[in-house]
Motif scaffolding. Structure first.
Motif, PDB file in Angstrom:
ATOM      1  N   VAL A 108       0.848  -1.192   0.000  1.00 30.95           N
ATOM      2  CA  VAL A 108       0.000   0.000   0.000  1.00 30.95           C
ATOM      3  C   VAL A 108       0.881   1.238   0.000  1.00 30.95           C
ATOM      4  O   VAL A 108       2.066   1.189   0.332  1.00 30.95           O
ATOM      5  CB  VAL A 108      -0.929   0.014   1.235  1.00 30.95           C
ATOM      6  CG1 VAL A 108      -1.863  -1.183   1.215  1.00 30.95           C
ATOM      7  CG2 VAL A 108      -0.116   0.034   2.524  1.00 30.95           C
ATOM      8  N   GLY A 109       0.285   2.370  -0.343  1.00 30.35           N
ATOM      9  CA  GLY A 109       1.004   3.639  -0.286  1.00 30.35           C
ATOM     10  C   GLY A 109       2.139   3.746  -1.282  1.00 30.35           C
ATOM     11  O   GLY A 109       3.231   4.229  -0.954  1.00 30.35           O
ATOM     12  N   LEU A 110       1.893   3.332  -2.515  1.00 30.40           N
ATOM     13  CA  LEU A 110       2.940   3.406  -3.540  1.00 30.40           C
ATOM     14  C   LEU A 110       3.384   4.845  -3.782  1.00 30.40           C
ATOM     15  O   LEU A 110       2.556   5.736  -3.937  1.00 30.40           O
ATOM     16  CB  LEU A 110       2.420   2.816  -4.852  1.00 30.40           C
ATOM     17  CG  LEU A 110       2.264   1.290  -4.892  1.00 30.40           C
ATOM     18  CD1 LEU A 110       1.461   0.890  -6.100  1.00 30.40           C
ATOM     19  CD2 LEU A 110       3.617   0.636  -4.916  1.00 30.40           C
ATOM     20  N   LYS A 111       4.683   5.036  -3.837  1.00 34.14           N
ATOM     21  CA  LYS A 111       5.216   6.384  -4.057  1.00 34.14           C
ATOM     22  C   LYS A 111       6.419   6.320  -4.993  1.00 34.14           C
ATOM     23  O   LYS A 111       7.353   5.549  -4.772  1.00 34.14           O
ATOM     24  CB  LYS A 111       5.630   7.018  -2.725  1.00 34.14           C
ATOM     25  CG  LYS A 111       6.123   8.456  -2.870  1.00 34.14           C
ATOM     26  CD  LYS A 111       6.466   9.055  -1.519  1.00 34.14           C
ATOM     27  CE  LYS A 111       6.937  10.503  -1.675  1.00 34.14           C
ATOM     28  NZ  LYS A 111       7.296  11.096  -0.360  1.00 34.14           N
ATOM     29  N   VAL A 112       6.360   7.116  -6.037  1.00 30.79           N
ATOM     30  CA  VAL A 112       7.498   7.225  -6.959  1.00 30.79           C
ATOM     31  C   VAL A 112       8.469   8.239  -6.375  1.00 30.79           C
ATOM     32  O   VAL A 112       8.208   9.441  -6.380  1.00 30.79           O
ATOM     33  CB  VAL A 112       7.041   7.646  -8.370  1.00 30.79           C
ATOM     34  CG1 VAL A 112       8.238   7.739  -9.315  1.00 30.79           C
ATOM     35  CG2 VAL A 112       6.007   6.675  -8.918  1.00 30.79           C
ATOM     36  N   THR A 113       9.565   7.753  -5.850  1.00 33.35           N
ATOM     37  CA  THR A 113      10.496   8.630  -5.116  1.00 33.35           C
ATOM     38  C   THR A 113      11.547   9.299  -5.981  1.00 33.35           C
ATOM     39  O   THR A 113      12.068  10.354  -5.628  1.00 33.35           O
ATOM     40  CB  THR A 113      11.209   7.826  -4.029  1.00 33.35           C
ATOM     41  OG1 THR A 113      11.945   6.746  -4.652  1.00 33.35           O
ATOM     42  CG2 THR A 113      10.217   7.253  -3.033  1.00 33.35           C
ATOM     43  N   LYS A 114      11.847   8.685  -7.131  1.00 27.85           N
ATOM     44  CA  LYS A 114      12.926   9.227  -7.966  1.00 27.85           C
ATOM     45  C   LYS A 114      12.774   8.679  -9.371  1.00 27.85           C
ATOM     46  O   LYS A 114      12.237   7.588  -9.574  1.00 27.85           O
ATOM     47  CB  LYS A 114      14.289   8.823  -7.381  1.00 27.85           C
ATOM     48  CG  LYS A 114      15.488   9.431  -8.090  1.00 27.85           C
ATOM     49  CD  LYS A 114      16.798   9.116  -7.359  1.00 27.85           C
ATOM     50  CE  LYS A 114      17.113   7.648  -7.348  1.00 27.85           C
ATOM     51  NZ  LYS A 114      18.477   7.358  -6.842  1.00 27.85           N
ATOM     52  N   VAL A 115      13.228   9.446 -10.358  1.00 35.16           N
ATOM     53  CA  VAL A 115      13.234   8.976 -11.745  1.00 35.16           C
ATOM     54  C   VAL A 115      14.549   9.380 -12.392  1.00 35.16           C
ATOM     55  O   VAL A 115      15.253  10.277 -11.914  1.00 35.16           O
ATOM     56  CB  VAL A 115      12.055   9.563 -12.566  1.00 35.16           C
ATOM     57  CG1 VAL A 115      10.722   9.179 -11.956  1.00 35.16           C
ATOM     58  CG2 VAL A 115      12.182  11.075 -12.693  1.00 35.16           C
ATOM     59  N   ALA A 120      16.050  12.737 -21.635  1.00 35.99           N
ATOM     60  CA  ALA A 120      14.948  13.703 -21.517  1.00 35.99           C
ATOM     61  C   ALA A 120      14.915  14.254 -20.097  1.00 35.99           C
ATOM     62  O   ALA A 120      13.877  14.240 -19.431  1.00 35.99           O
ATOM     63  CB  ALA A 120      13.626  13.046 -21.877  1.00 35.99           C
ATOM     64  N   ALA A 121      16.058  14.737 -19.656  1.00 32.82           N
ATOM     65  CA  ALA A 121      16.175  15.211 -18.274  1.00 32.82           C
ATOM     66  C   ALA A 121      15.204  16.351 -17.981  1.00 32.82           C
ATOM     67  O   ALA A 121      14.679  16.459 -16.865  1.00 32.82           O
ATOM     68  CB  ALA A 121      17.611  15.661 -17.993  1.00 32.82           C
ATOM     69  N   SER A 122      14.907  17.181 -18.967  1.00 25.44           N
ATOM     70  CA  SER A 122      14.025  18.322 -18.737  1.00 25.44           C
ATOM     71  C   SER A 122      12.579  17.886 -18.483  1.00 25.44           C
ATOM     72  O   SER A 122      11.793  18.646 -17.914  1.00 25.44           O
ATOM     73  CB  SER A 122      14.075  19.277 -19.937  1.00 25.44           C
ATOM     74  OG  SER A 122      13.649  18.609 -21.123  1.00 25.44           O
ATOM     75  N   LYS A 126       8.023  15.946 -14.838  1.00 26.40           N
ATOM     76  CA  LYS A 126       6.666  15.680 -15.331  1.00 26.40           C
ATOM     77  C   LYS A 126       6.394  14.178 -15.377  1.00 26.40           C
ATOM     78  O   LYS A 126       5.319  13.710 -14.973  1.00 26.40           O
ATOM     79  CB  LYS A 126       6.479  16.283 -16.721  1.00 26.40           C
ATOM     80  CG  LYS A 126       5.097  15.985 -17.335  1.00 26.40           C
ATOM     81  CD  LYS A 126       4.998  16.510 -18.746  1.00 26.40           C
ATOM     82  CE  LYS A 126       3.613  16.278 -19.333  1.00 26.40           C
ATOM     83  NZ  LYS A 126       3.246  14.842 -19.345  1.00 26.40           N
ATOM     84  N   TYR A 127       7.377  13.418 -15.875  1.00 26.79           N
ATOM     85  CA  TYR A 127       7.184  11.972 -15.960  1.00 26.79           C
ATOM     86  C   TYR A 127       7.015  11.357 -14.572  1.00 26.79           C
ATOM     87  O   TYR A 127       6.243  10.413 -14.389  1.00 26.79           O
ATOM     88  CB  TYR A 127       8.357  11.328 -16.693  1.00 26.79           C
ATOM     89  CG  TYR A 127       8.432  11.681 -18.165  1.00 26.79           C
ATOM     90  CD1 TYR A 127       7.299  12.103 -18.865  1.00 26.79           C
ATOM     91  CD2 TYR A 127       9.620  11.598 -18.874  1.00 26.79           C
ATOM     92  CE1 TYR A 127       7.354  12.429 -20.208  1.00 26.79           C
ATOM     93  CE2 TYR A 127       9.692  11.915 -20.226  1.00 26.79           C
ATOM     94  CZ  TYR A 127       8.562  12.337 -20.881  1.00 26.79           C
ATOM     95  OH  TYR A 127       8.621  12.652 -22.219  1.00 26.79           O
ATOM     96  N   GLN A 128       7.734  11.894 -13.583  1.00 30.64           N
ATOM     97  CA  GLN A 128       7.585  11.374 -12.224  1.00 30.64           C
ATOM     98  C   GLN A 128       6.161  11.605 -11.722  1.00 30.64           C
ATOM     99  O   GLN A 128       5.533  10.712 -11.138  1.00 30.64           O
ATOM    100  CB  GLN A 128       8.593  12.029 -11.279  1.00 30.64           C
ATOM    101  CG  GLN A 128       8.473  11.539  -9.829  1.00 30.64           C
ATOM    102  CD  GLN A 128       9.579  12.070  -8.940  1.00 30.64           C
ATOM    103  OE1 GLN A 128      10.523  12.713  -9.406  1.00 30.64           O
ATOM    104  NE2 GLN A 128       9.485  11.809  -7.646  1.00 30.64           N
TER     105      GLN A 128
END
Length: 453
Positions: A108-115, A120-122, A126-128
């Motif tokens: 539970v509580g999924l979180k995208v912490t880093k990408v 396409a660094a710029s 947004k993708y995160q």
């Protein structure tokens, strides 16, 4: 080290659930596979968001303490109207609730912490946010046993990364006409060929025969070449010696040798033949790399750099005009020398001349930047290696029978506690007298002895 299909499928957790169904729907529970035949979920998983397609490949476990869960996964984004996707990596954390009674784990509580999107660094921020939107509010349940297996594999990978890689330079052979490299694992070991008067080299995948008179025969393309010495010269045999063709077909059918028949011509579809004469034959008993050029090396400058490259070869051979050194890239490693004659020395990627990172992206040699640290290509190469190649293996439908020429010859594997069967074309490893492993067709088999199933 890549995870096995079954373990990777277990790590899919809620990312698979989230990307398999629209955000407003609940994903249907996955059917439970049998204990014998485990069929993994197909990859990648995809979702649509604002016209763009978001894909995630099989996640890789980073850590798990039975509550805090962390993993990373290769991903891609195909923007609306674009032809090619942008590849990257996302890192995800979650909290886990372990139910030992049902032997399951809920995340539970999924979180995208880093990408990380090297090319396409710029757009990374947004993708995160977009991947977080896709995963928001999702949960998933997965088997406890598989997650624990993932944890064990993750620990083994960390130990493996601590093992130093040997980078001793191989021998380099540069040929200016079509040539074939024949590898023998150290000094030749000869063994009789049943039903014939020939002996063959046991410790080579090539078929090298010797007759009672000491004549040597090597099968290449559609026939044999012969010589009085492994070092050559080799000439085409007009008529194969009696029994040689039958021995070749029998040994090839048993999977004991590679007849080195070559690939058909892509244009004419005709099989390569010895009718036009024998190719150059290079027989090596130590690590060797063969680089073939069409005639003398044709050096060509790379615009915007002080580099030259040899354009009439499929290899990667460069000259740096600053230090006047020759550089060669083989098996992902760089070596250099004052000239093609050597001696060669290993070069760490970070120690390459800076001009290698400046090779234009439209250069015919742009592909080598995947092996130049600090470039977007190198970063994307790492991401590409995070995408496992999976296949379905039905345990009840596969089997393995050892193929050993003569009595098994067991030798230790250097720097390990393991041993292996020298006179088998298939890797067979002895962990202990009661613990054997073999790898055939990318599938591992185990047995309590060589004689047992």
């Amino acid at each position: 080290m890549k995870r096995s299909t079954g373990t990777v499928a277990a790590s899919v957790f809620s990312l698979a659930v989230a990307l398999a169904a629209p955000a407003q729907q609940q994903a249907a529970p996955a059917p439970q596979p049998s204990a014998q035949d485990v069929t993994p979920d197909p990859w990648p998983k995809t979702a649509k968001l604002a016209g763009a397609t978001y894909s995630i490949y099989a996640p890789q476990l980073d850590s798990w303490d039975y509550y805090h869960y962390a993993s990373h996964a290769a991903v891609s984004v195909l923007p609306a109207g674009a032809k090619d996707p942008v590849f990257g990596v996302i890192w995800v954390t979650a909290n886990s609730l372990v139910d030992r009674q049902s032997k399951s784990v809920e995340l539970v509580g999924l979180k995208v912490t880093k990408v990380n999107f090297p090319s396409a660094a710029s757009s990374a921020s947004k993708y995160q946010q977009d991947f977080q939107t896709v995963l928001a509010g999702k949960t998933a349940t997965l088997p406890l046993a598989r997650l624990e297996a993932d944890l064990a594999i993750s620990g083994a990978e960390k130990k493996a990364r601590a093992v130093p890689v040997k980078n001793a330079p191989p021998k380099f052979v540069f040929a200016q006409s079509p040539s074939i490299l024949v590898i023998i694992d150290r000094n030749p070991v000869w063994t009789p060929v049943a039903g014939t008067a020939f002996q063959r080299v046991l410790n080579s995948r090539a078929l090298i025969l010797s007759d009672p008179l000491g004549n040597l025969y090597l099968h290449v393309l559609d026939g044999f070449v012969q010589s009085l010495s492994l070092n050559g010269p080799w000439t085409v045999v007009a008529i194969s010696p009696p029994g040689a063709d039958q021995a070749a077909q029998s040994l090839a059918k048993a999977g004991l040798v590679d007849l080195m028949t070559g690939q058909p011509d892509p244009k004419t579809k005709k099989q390569a033949s010895l009718t036009g004469g024998a190719p150059g034959i290079v027989v090596a008993t130590a690590p060797t790399e063969l680089v073939v050029t069409q005639g003398a090396p044709d050096w060509t400058p790379i615009p915007g750099t002080q580099l030259l490259y040899v354009q009439n070869t499929t290899g990667n051979v460069f000259k740096d005009l600053y230090d006047q050194m020759t550089y060669v890239l083989v098996t992902g490693r760089w070596f250099r020398s004052l000239d093609l004659a050597g001696p060669w020395s290993y070069v760490k990627g970070k120690d390459l001349p800076i001009d290698f990172a400046m090779i234009p992206d439209d250069s015919p040699k742009e592909n080598v930047k995947a092996c130049v640290p600090g470039t977007a290509q190198a970063a994307e190469s790492v991401i590409s290696n995070e995408i496992p190649h999976t296949a379905v293996v039905y345990r009840t439908k596969v089997s393995f029978t050892p193929k050993v020429t003569g009595p098994p010859e067991i030798k230790p594997i250097p720097d390990t506690s393991l041993s292996y069967v020298v006179n088998s074309p298939t890797p067979i490893i002895e962990v202990s007298p009661q613990d054997w492993y073999a790898c055939s067709g990318g599938v591992w088999f185990t047995s309590s002895s060589l004689a047992d199933p």
